[in-house]
Each structure stands twice: as structure tokens, then as C-alpha cells.
Design a protein around this motif. Sequence first.
Motif, PDB file in Angstrom:
ATOM      1  N   GLY A 105       2.297   2.862  -9.101  1.00 46.53           N
ATOM      2  CA  GLY A 105       2.970   2.034  -8.107  1.00 46.53           C
ATOM      3  C   GLY A 105       1.985   1.160  -7.349  1.00 46.53           C
ATOM      4  N   ARG A 106       0.784   1.680  -7.111  1.00 49.05           N
ATOM      5  CA  ARG A 106      -0.259   0.873  -6.446  1.00 49.05           C
ATOM      6  C   ARG A 106      -0.627  -0.330  -7.294  1.00 49.05           C
ATOM      7  NH1 ARG A 106      -6.029   1.140  -6.627  1.00 49.05           N
ATOM      8  NH2 ARG A 106      -7.042   0.565  -4.657  1.00 49.05           N
ATOM      9  N   HIS A 107      -0.798  -0.100  -8.587  1.00 45.00           N
ATOM     10  CA  HIS A 107      -1.112  -1.196  -9.493  1.00 45.00           C
ATOM     11  C   HIS A 107       0.070  -2.153  -9.625  1.00 45.00           C
ATOM     12  CE1 HIS A 107      -2.864  -3.202 -13.037  1.00 45.00           C
ATOM     13  NE2 HIS A 107      -1.661  -3.102 -13.587  1.00 45.00           N
ATOM     14  N   TYR A 108       1.267  -1.610  -9.649  1.00 44.73           N
ATOM     15  CA  TYR A 108       2.491  -2.382  -9.857  1.00 44.73           C
ATOM     16  C   TYR A 108       2.787  -3.300  -8.676  1.00 44.73           C
ATOM     17  CZ  TYR A 108       7.542  -3.009 -10.753  1.00 44.73           C
ATOM     18  OH  TYR A 108       8.796  -3.525 -10.965  1.00 44.73           O
ATOM     19  N   THR A 109       2.596  -2.793  -7.463  1.00 44.47           N
ATOM     20  CA  THR A 109       2.916  -3.571  -6.264  1.00 44.47           C
ATOM     21  C   THR A 109       1.721  -4.331  -5.704  1.00 44.47           C
ATOM     22  OG1 THR A 109       2.462  -1.691  -4.781  1.00 44.47           O
ATOM     23  CG2 THR A 109       4.718  -1.932  -5.634  1.00 44.47           C
ATOM     24  N   GLY A 110       0.499  -3.877  -6.022  1.00 44.09           N
ATOM     25  CA  GLY A 110      -0.687  -4.533  -5.503  1.00 44.09           C
ATOM     26  C   GLY A 110      -0.969  -4.260  -4.043  1.00 44.09           C
ATOM     27  N   HIS A 111      -0.425  -3.169  -3.480  1.00 40.92           N
ATOM     28  CA  HIS A 111      -0.704  -2.869  -2.080  1.00 40.92           C
ATOM     29  C   HIS A 111      -2.163  -2.419  -1.916  1.00 40.92           C
ATOM     30  CE1 HIS A 111      -0.815   1.520  -2.466  1.00 40.92           C
ATOM     31  NE2 HIS A 111       0.327   1.498  -3.134  1.00 40.92           N
ATOM     32  N   GLY A 112      -2.649  -2.449  -0.682  1.00 34.22           N
ATOM     33  CA  GLY A 112      -4.069  -2.271  -0.453  1.00 34.22           C
ATOM     34  C   GLY A 112      -4.530  -0.889  -0.069  1.00 34.22           C
ATOM     35  N   LEU A 113      -3.680   0.134  -0.179  1.00 37.45           N
ATOM     36  CA  LEU A 113      -4.121   1.480   0.177  1.00 37.45           C
ATOM     37  C   LEU A 113      -5.137   1.995  -0.845  1.00 37.45           C
ATOM     38  CD1 LEU A 113      -0.762   3.179   1.257  1.00 37.45           C
ATOM     39  CD2 LEU A 113      -2.447   2.000   2.673  1.00 37.45           C
ATOM     40  N   SER A 114      -6.025   2.848  -0.380  1.00 39.29           N
ATOM     41  CA  SER A 114      -7.051   3.391  -1.271  1.00 39.29           C
ATOM     42  C   SER A 114      -6.450   4.409  -2.238  1.00 39.29           C
ATOM     43  CB  SER A 114      -8.160   4.055  -0.452  1.00 39.29           C
ATOM     44  OG  SER A 114      -7.672   5.234   0.177  1.00 39.29           O
ATOM     45  N   ARG A 115      -7.194   4.712  -3.296  1.00 42.54           N
ATOM     46  CA  ARG A 115      -6.718   5.708  -4.270  1.00 42.54           C
ATOM     47  C   ARG A 115      -6.571   7.083  -3.615  1.00 42.54           C
ATOM     48  NH1 ARG A 115     -10.423   2.664  -7.362  1.00 42.54           N
ATOM     49  NH2 ARG A 115      -9.471   1.641  -9.176  1.00 42.54           N
ATOM     50  N   GLY A 116      -7.508   7.422  -2.731  1.00 40.34           N
ATOM     51  CA  GLY A 116      -7.410   8.714  -2.057  1.00 40.34           C
ATOM     52  C   GLY A 116      -6.167   8.830  -1.198  1.00 40.34           C
ATOM     53  N   GLN A 117      -5.819   7.782  -0.462  1.00 36.70           N
ATOM     54  CA  GLN A 117      -4.619   7.806   0.357  1.00 36.70           C
ATOM     55  C   GLN A 117      -3.377   7.949  -0.505  1.00 36.70           C
ATOM     56  OE1 GLN A 117      -5.459   4.027   2.346  1.00 36.70           O
ATOM     57  NE2 GLN A 117      -5.520   5.082   4.312  1.00 36.70           N
ATOM     58  N   GLY A 157      10.323  -2.038   1.235  1.00 36.85           N
ATOM     59  CA  GLY A 157      10.482  -2.566  -0.114  1.00 36.85           C
ATOM     60  C   GLY A 157       9.376  -2.112  -1.042  1.00 36.85           C
ATOM     61  N   THR A 158       8.136  -2.132  -0.550  1.00 37.22           N
ATOM     62  CA  THR A 158       7.006  -1.678  -1.367  1.00 37.22           C
ATOM     63  C   THR A 158       7.095  -0.188  -1.641  1.00 37.22           C
ATOM     64  OG1 THR A 158       5.594  -3.405  -0.408  1.00 37.22           O
ATOM     65  CG2 THR A 158       4.493  -1.558  -1.482  1.00 37.22           C
ATOM     66  N   ILE A 159       7.476   0.596  -0.622  1.00 33.16           N
ATOM     67  CA  ILE A 159       7.608   2.045  -0.811  1.00 33.16           C
ATOM     68  C   ILE A 159       8.664   2.349  -1.866  1.00 33.16           C
ATOM     69  CG2 ILE A 159       8.161   4.232   0.310  1.00 33.16           C
ATOM     70  CD1 ILE A 159       7.216   2.968   2.952  1.00 33.16           C
ATOM     71  N   THR A 160       9.767   1.628  -1.838  1.00 31.15           N
ATOM     72  CA  THR A 160      10.832   1.845  -2.816  1.00 31.15           C
ATOM     73  C   THR A 160      10.336   1.589  -4.238  1.00 31.15           C
ATOM     74  OG1 THR A 160      12.519   1.208  -1.199  1.00 31.15           O
ATOM     75  CG2 THR A 160      13.138   1.125  -3.527  1.00 31.15           C
TER      76      THR A 160
END
Length: 329
Positions: free
Chosen positions: A91-103, A140-143
Motif C-alpha cells: 500500500g505504501r508503494h501503491y499510494t506513494g505516501h511518505g511514512l517510513s517502512r518501520g512505521q 482516502g489513502t488509508i482506505t
Amino acid sequence: MRAASPARLPAVDDAEAGRGGWWQRHGARIKQGLTWLFFAAVLALLVSHARKVDWPDVLQALRGYPLAALALAAALGAFSHLTYSCFDLFGRHYTGHGLSRGQVMGVGFISYAVNLNLGALVGGVAFRYRLYSRLGLDNGTITRVLGMSVLTNWLGYLALAGTVFSSGLIRVPPAWKIGGAGLQAAGAALLAVLLAYLAACAFSRRRQFSLRGHEIELPPWRLALVQVLLSCLNWLLIAGVVYVLLQRQVDYPLVVAVMMVSAVAGVLTHIPAGLGVLEAVFIALLGSQVPHGQLLAALLAYRALYYLAPLAAAGLLYLGLEARARRGA
């Protein structure tokens, strides 16, 4: 020449202004009250779940195992939780949001542990929205992150369940409504759905679709294939925990097959943690090969190692994240 008339500001409705002022005065208290209500509901669910666990039987089952078997089962369980925590990275890759991998992996671990014990609505949905919103993501990003994680989980299920069901590995009890042929047909259907998804990711020219107001974008086929492989690994690790606790009395592929049946049975019954469903399925399908006492002891140990221990760790991690968020606020 006539002077230009000044631009008119839109009139503000008194009632609307009153509502905005009311929310400014009371909004913080309402949010705080809803937060405490959420905590109270989760605590009530935890207490209710803990009361249903036969703790003396759990401890007795754990005492009856060699330390090496418990250590291996715990290691496989930990690896499975680590694997599932990576699902939200898609989902991080899909949405491009900026949270770290650890988070992202921390949120995934907490949500999965709560999901196993209290159900998808609390763990998979409520905790993800709570934690990700704390970290600054919009709904929207969380969804979209949640949807990608759920999809990843069930892609592996389609692959494994489709394979073991269509192979005829499971002997279906006569009392079940679905027979052996029906189960094989269901397995073939699951594989067909999986292949259709992979084909769409590889060959579809249309990459975006709209579903109930949410934009869905097909991932590249390589990413889709990694989703399937990582999810298959997770399901195989889960079955590996039970296989070790059964002390290899049953062939591993058969344990995988029974785990696939119990997983879908737990979803269909909507019972948190599948209480009673998992045991019923394993007894029905393996009761003729493993004494019931040993089978139940293995499943109790499995619940303790794979459900309850990670839930305790996730609870401590969640409290730490909440405390950090409060200090940051």
C-alpha cells in the motif's frame, strides 16, 4: 470612467457560523471522548475474549511440549507476523505516501494481531484508521492501503486453497453439504480468479477503475506476483506452526489444506479469532488420524503462540505509539 465596484464577499449564514463556532469550542472534547470510548470498547472486547480462553488447558498444553518444538513453532509464528507486516508496504508503494517502512510495518503488526483475536472490523479496519490517521494519512489513502493489504492476504489464499482443494487431498466428511467433487470445483474456481487477476495486471490496457467512489489502479504484474508469493509464504508459515505442534503426525500438505478450510470457515461464521470453528474443522478432518486430546492440545498451543502472545506484544507497542503521539501533540 466608472470605478470598479468592490468584489462582494459571500454572505456567511449565521447558523453555519454558529455551528463552526460550536465545533471550535467543543470539538476537542468530543474527539477526546470518542477516543476514550474507542479504548473502552477495545478493552471490553479483550476482556470478553480472555474470559472465553480456558487458561489452565492452555498452560497444560504448553507444558506437555518439548522446548525445541515450542521454540520452532514460536519462531515460525514470529516470521509469519513479520511477513504479514510487510503487506502494508504494498500500500505504501501503491499510494506513494511518505511514512517510513518501520512505521508501516508497526501498524501492520498491531492491526494483524488485533484482527486475529477481535476480528477484522476492530483490528483490520479500526486500528489501521486510528494509527495511520495519527501518523498523518488521510482517510482516502488509508482506505487504499487497507484494500491493498486485504487483497494481498487473499491472493495467497486463492493460490494455496485453489491448489489443495482441486488436488483432492482432503476427504470431506459425509455430513458436510459440499462433497469431494464440489470442493475440487471450488478449488478450480479459486485458481481461475487468481489467474484472471494476474492476467488483468499483465495485459489490461485499462489500469484504473472506480468502485463506490474509490479509484482502483491495477499494479504491474511483477508487483502482483510478489503479492501472491509473499501471501503464500505467510499462509505456509501459519500451517507450519500447527504442523510443528502436531509433532509431524500428519503430512504437511494436509495440514495446509485443513488450515485453508478453517480460514474460510472462520470468515463465514464472523466469530472473532474463529473460536470453536478452527477446532471443529481440524477435528472433523484430522480426528481419524490424530487423537482428539493431542489435536486440541496442539490447537490450544497454537492459539497461545500465534494469537495471544503477539496480541500482548502488539498491545505494548500500541500504547507506546499512543504515548509518543500525545507527547508530539
